[in-house]
Design an enzyme around this catalytic site. Structure first.
Site, PDB file in Angstrom:
ATOM      1  N   ASP A 275      -4.379  19.080  42.455  1.00  0.00           N
ATOM      2  CA  ASP A 275      -3.128  18.736  41.789  1.00  0.00           C
ATOM      3  C   ASP A 275      -2.903  17.230  41.999  1.00  0.00           C
ATOM      4  OD1 ASP A 275      -0.744  18.743  40.419  1.00  0.00           O
ATOM      5  OD2 ASP A 275       0.041  20.532  41.386  1.00  0.00           O
TER       6      ASP A 275
HETATM    7  C1  NOJ Z   1       1.789  18.339  38.990  1.00  0.00           C
HETATM    8  C2  NOJ Z   1       1.897  19.800  38.685  1.00  0.00           C
HETATM    9  O1  NOJ Z   1       2.060  20.538  39.876  1.00  0.00           O
HETATM   10  C3  NOJ Z   1       0.698  20.339  37.923  1.00  0.00           C
HETATM   11  O2  NOJ Z   1       0.972  21.674  37.548  1.00  0.00           O
HETATM   12  C4  NOJ Z   1       0.405  19.479  36.731  1.00  0.00           C
HETATM   13  O3  NOJ Z   1      -0.679  20.013  36.002  1.00  0.00           O
HETATM   14  C5  NOJ Z   1       0.108  18.073  37.210  1.00  0.00           C
HETATM   15  N1  NOJ Z   1       1.276  17.544  37.906  1.00  0.00           N
HETATM   16  C6  NOJ Z   1      -0.278  17.136  36.063  1.00  0.00           C
HETATM   17  O4  NOJ Z   1       0.807  16.870  35.256  1.00  0.00           O
END
Ligand code: NOJ
Length: 721
Positions: free
Chosen positions: A258
């Site tokens: 993430d």
């Molecule tokens: C953080 C989020 O937790 C995740 O779900 C997402 O895909 C990423 N940011 C990218 O935007």
């Protein structure tokens, strides 16, 4: 492209680059917010472009303009010579916005879900995106957690079916990346990013199930989770990404962290510094680091991670690019992209999805569908909000073509419609990390008099034959980093609803929400309640189709709807313990049953169930039931099968969903619906055995229209010898 030959030519820095995915922000500057902590909006694109020029980035995210994807692709090819992989959060549509994921799950229609994500994938691929950070398959049993809206709710069986359908749909054109592995939905207190402590029994039997299904459906990617899972940051867990994902399930794709989650291994107090974080993540099996800036994987060449560990990760990224055909065909056709984004068939699909995902929670006296000739007062702050109609987690939408509830009702009922916004959703503007994408802040005009607007709404309701009140949450009150400590409808919305009902005008409540709200008053006093979620681009048209009876609602709740926040977490799938006769009265001050059970949802028809049989044939059991539409109208019903094991090596839940089928029956028609109950359905993961087991036992089978179904039969399984 010969991948081994390419790998052999790459320097350690280029390999680290392939394992790095940068955000590339080309977003409107809305003035008062930063794109992300520590990111300089001016500088960030230059830093990324410099990395591309030296072969220092394998992937980018957040670019959706096809001209931009082509330009950046050219920079990468002229720099390091390896094509870029473009990722994006294509969660419920790119240009054509579908209902939010929890709504799609409420359709219980896996074919519809697959088709919807195929549309999203087609649009995304047309603009140059290759990888979607979706589906989110985290089980959520605590609706204070805002990200409940992104998943399929509380149940592992429904969650697994929805996860697999989404993967199939996305992967017609993209790589799907189920997330967040694992346990993110169990954040303590529902507070986003907080730790999760989940027993292995619950992990394997509940939280892992949608991931297992997504992997079996062929998902090419998996994303890590932000929080600590049982004391170890998920993004640094070798057990999750190697033992479970690869060694147990045979996952063959690549893992992405993430955003900034590898750097966060230092924040957690787990890794000593960035090189240590990089070494531990890549060794755990995290192939690609998603970085807002300053990637930890830049340090990989300075660590003592064995070369073959790095090569394995790089090979996975290169193989994904190869499978996507990027070495031969790295660019997109910008004209074709425009045509694809405008495809009317995509809008039709979104309208059908919004029709099928709405859940009719209550319809006393058959108030719905509305008679065609009556005057309608549309009331409420969300009735004409285009941005809220779309819901969170969308970035490339077109507000001009978004149909609000008011628009949709007007298209059918024309000048018989009056409208009053009443009050704002909430008094306070909730700052959201997504404000940076613009268009998110509903502001009141200067000098706005809330009391006068409230009174006007009541007047409008008094004068009409029917009032349609649209209440809920602003879309930025739910989603990532949008937890709530209360489930009350925010602001004065409940007061407005009470005042409208008090006029005596028959009232329909439409809910725009992604989490259950405290509806105790409404469920006792408002005759018709239809949950329309955030229904997307075609939302208003679909809602009008439902309200005026062109189609019947048929969605079913993918979570138990609690009465009050104090009951959380709750699931229908609990076990029996001491004093089961008091199970419904576990609280001194409130019932412990939900307000609406898991699987609940009405239609304009009425369904009866009869002749339930279960026939054992070796290891398999065949269950059949007759479903009859006892009304005079054609309507859909989701037939649900629940299983309970009476005794065995563990105490199993009172009931667990193990089958469902959506049928559409004409008035008066019957259908015999069959289910197979296989050993897979009966098996569960046992902590002492450390594997899935099957017990000889007596099993109860319940079949009906929700998780309280009373029609039951039993069967017995005894293993010979
Ligand atoms: C953080 C989020 O937790 C995740 O779900 C997402 O895909 C990423 N940011 C990218 O935007």
């Amino acid at each position: 492209m010969d991948i081994e030959e390419l790998l052999g030519r790459m320097t350690p820095a280029e390999k680290a680059g392939q394992l790095t995915q940068y955000f590339y922000f080309t977003l409107p500057d809305t003035g008062d917010t930063e794109p992300a902590p520590g990111v300089d909006r001016e500088e960030q694109p230059h830093a990324v472009e410099a990395a591309l020029a030296r072969g220092g980035a394998g992937s980018l995210l957040f670019v959706t303009d096809p001209a931009e994807t082509n330009r950046l692709q050219r920079l990468a090819l002229e720099g390091g010579g390896v094509p870029l992989l473009f990722g994006f959060d294509v969660i419920h549509g790119l240009r054509t916005i579908f209902p939010v994921p929890i709504a799609m799950a409420a359709s219980w229609d896996t074919d519809l879900i697959e088709r919807g994500q195929a549309v999203a994938a087609r649009e995304a691929r047309a603009v140059g995106i290759h990888l979607t950070f979706a589906p989110m398959v985290d089980i959520a049993r605590d609706p204070r957690w805002g990200r409940i809206i992104e998943g399929a709710g509380e149940d592992p069986f429904l969650g697994a079916a929805v996860a697999a359908a989404q993967v199939r749909g996305f992967q017609r054109d993209l790589i799907a990346g189920p997330k967040h592995f694992a346990g993110y939905g169990a954040a303590v207190g529902g507070r986003d990013y907080d730790e999760a402590n989940i027993s292995e029994y619950e992990l394997w039997n509940v939280y892992f199930e949608p991931f297992r299904a997504a992997v079996e459906a062929g998902a090419g990617n998996i994303m890590t989770a932000y929080m600590d899972l049982n004391g170890v940051p998920a993004s640094g867990s070798h057990w999750l990404f190697t033992t479970v994902l690869r060694d147990t399930w045979g996952f063959r794709g690549f893992v992405v962290s993430d955003a900034n989650a590898v750097r966060n291994l230092v924040t957690h107090g787990f890794a000593k510094d960035l090189p240590d974080a990089a070494a531990r993540a890549v060794t755990a099996g995290v192939d690609l680091e998603m970085a807002i800036s300053d990637p930890a994987y830049d340090h990989l060449p300075d660590t003592d991670v064995p070369a073959d560990v790095i090569d394995t990760a790089v090979r996975r990224i290169l193989e994904a690019k190869q499978r996507l055909g990027l070495f031969d065909n790295p660019y997109v056709d910008e004209d074709l992209a425009r045509v694809t984004l405008a495809d009317p068939a995509h809008r039709e699909a979104a309208r059908e999805a919004a029709q099928r995902s709405a859940v009719l929670l209550r319809n006393e006296g058959g108030l719905l569908p509305l008679a065609p000739d009556r005057s309608v007062a549309v009331i409420g702050p969300l009735a004409d909000s285009k941005r809220d109609t779309l819901g969170p987690w969308v970035f490339d939408f077109d507000l001009d073509e978004t149909v609000t509830v008011l628009d949709g009702i007007r298209r059918v009922a024309g000048d018989r419609v009056t409208y009053a916004r009443g009050i704002p959703v909430a008094q306070r503007v909730f700052p959201s990390m997504f404000d940076m994408f613009g268009g998110n802040r509903p502001e009141d005009p200067e000098g706005f008099d809330a009391d006068a607007a409230f009174a006007e709404a009541v007047e409008v309701a008094t004068a009409a034959d029917v009032a349609v009140v649209v209440l809920g949450e602003w879309q930025n009150m739910i989603g990532e980093a949008a937890s709530r400590s209360s489930l009350d409808p925010p602001g004065r919305q409940l007061d407005l609803l009470k005042a409208v009902v008090a006029t005596g005008t028959p009232t329909v409540l439409l809910l725009m929400n992604g989490r259950p709200l405290d509806l105790r008053w409404a469920a006792a006093h408002v005759p018709a309640i239809l949950d329309i979620w955030y229904p997307g681009t075609q939302g208003g048209n679909a809602v009008a189709d439902l309200l005026f009876g062109a189609v019947s609602p048929g969605g079913k709740l993918p979570f138990s709807w609690p009465r009050t926040v104090g009951q959380i977490p709750m699931t229908y799938s609990h076990t029996v313990s001491h004093e089961p006769q008091n199970q419904a009265r576990r609280y001194w001050d409130e019932e412990s049953t939900p307000l609406f059970p898991f699987g609940h949802g009405l239609s304009y028809g009425r369904f009866g169930y009869s002749d339930l049989t279960a026939t054992v044939d070796g290891d398999d059991v065949r269950v059949s039931v007759t479903v009859t539409n006892t009304s005079g109208v054609t309507a859909p019903e989701v037939v649900q099968l629940y299983l309970h094991q009476r005794h065995g090596r563990a105490s199993r839940p009172v009931r667990e969903l193990k089958g469902f089928r959506r049928v559409v029956l004409d008035g008066g028609a019957s259908e015999r619906v069959e289910f197979a109950v296989t050993p897979e359905h009966r098996s569960y993961w046992h902590a002492a055995v450390r594997d899935r087991v099957l017990d000889d036992s007596v099993f109860d089978v319940y079949v009906g229209g929700d998780s309280t179904a009373s029609l039951a039969t039993t069967f017995e399984i005894t293993t010979p010898g």
